[in-house]
Design an enzyme around this catalytic site. Sequence first.
Site, PDB file in Angstrom:
ATOM      1  N   LYS A  54      15.524 139.951   6.892  1.00 23.51           N
ATOM      2  CA  LYS A  54      14.564 139.563   7.938  1.00 23.51           C
ATOM      3  C   LYS A  54      14.030 138.156   7.660  1.00 23.51           C
ATOM      4  CE  LYS A  54      13.222 144.337   8.927  1.00 23.51           C
ATOM      5  NZ  LYS A  54      12.273 145.435   8.699  1.00 23.51           N
ATOM      6  N   GLN A  98       6.683 146.579   5.603  1.00 20.55           N
ATOM      7  CA  GLN A  98       7.946 147.300   5.456  1.00 20.55           C
ATOM      8  C   GLN A  98       7.691 148.738   5.009  1.00 20.55           C
ATOM      9  OE1 GLN A  98      11.098 146.019   6.145  1.00 20.55           O
ATOM     10  NE2 GLN A  98      11.818 148.104   5.791  1.00 20.55           N
ATOM     11  N   ASP A 124       6.222 145.293  15.135  1.00 21.28           N
ATOM     12  CA  ASP A 124       6.993 146.539  15.042  1.00 21.28           C
ATOM     13  C   ASP A 124       6.629 147.511  16.168  1.00 21.28           C
ATOM     14  OD1 ASP A 124       9.025 146.763  13.258  1.00 21.28           O
ATOM     15  OD2 ASP A 124       7.784 147.388  11.563  1.00 21.28           O
TER      16      ASP A 124
END
Length: 311
Positions: A54, A98, A124
């Site tokens: 990422k 994460q 997200d």
Amino acid sequence: MAARVLDGTAVAAAIRAEVGPAVAAFTARAGRPPGLGIVLVGDDPASAIYVRNKLKSAGDAGLRTDLEQMPATATLAELLAVVERLNRSDVHDGILVQSPLPVAMGDDAERQVFDAIRPDKDVDGLHPINVGYLVQNRASLVSCTPAGVIELLDRSDVKIAGARAVVIGRSNIVGKPMALLLLHRHATVTICHSRTVDLPGVCAEADILVAAIGRPGFVTPVFVKPGAAVVDVGTSQVSDRAVVERLFPPESKRREVFERRGSIVVGDVHPDVAAIAGALSPVPGGVGPLTIAMLLKNTLAAAQLRAGAGG
Ligand code: NAP
């Protein structure tokens, strides 16, 4: 006849090619690039790889990236303090924590952390406010993986409107938002899970079948209507030789990779499905690259929204 390949790598490259100039334009206008803060807690090797990918993709696209790395011994309070700092930061438009978080943080840690991220920086799409917007079909930040699946279907000319769509999996991050996005695009949607009765029979009605389970090779040809578009979201790291030998023939490319590396990433869809599906996304090279491309797109969108809102 072999299924057409739903090529996530190519679609992701196309999205990145669109995001790059838009990032440059934002940077020129705002005097700073869109910024993404990623928080990685602990030393889970798979998470470390995801985060590295990422960061690289975001950096390549011209985004500012900052990694906040915390030890596995970090407390929930310490993590929430980092999130709060990123919430207040003027240079970070997107925040990604994460998952999974270390088990020691407690069962409720992820919910508390995702709830703590400012909704307008929640790239997200997991904050309840963004989930609510998604339910009402007015979301700007949607969970990257299901949003990527929609891009994959659209850009591969798979018609969604009017299709019977079945999603296997009901997680907050994939299954549920996937079903809502398909619904908003006028598919007739069924969500399946571990208690679904006659799962193969339900799936075999689908024109579009999305598998997001996390069980290697679980979706066999009996689950698939001939000609259906099948999207394989599953990614399981498999090091068990018996599983690999059951799924892939001796001379295949996947077996060769397994022999070399000792493990391979395997999707939820059995390779034999390629003979019956009309279109199929491979693993790797299907949904995975799209998840990262959509993260870049979401970060840009968050930056544009905040700039538009004067923030
Ligand atoms: P998850 O939270 O574990 O959810 C799995 C879902 O599958 C659950 O809803 C579960 O049902 C259902 N399920 C499990 N066993 C089943 C069975 N035998 N029959 C029917 N349904 C079953 O997983 P997730 O986070 O959604 O991820 C799913 C998969 O996608 C994983 O392999 C993950 O690694 C992968 N993934 C890939 C990407 C990518 O970028 N490619 C991104 C995210 C996730 P219940 O609710 O009844 O337990």
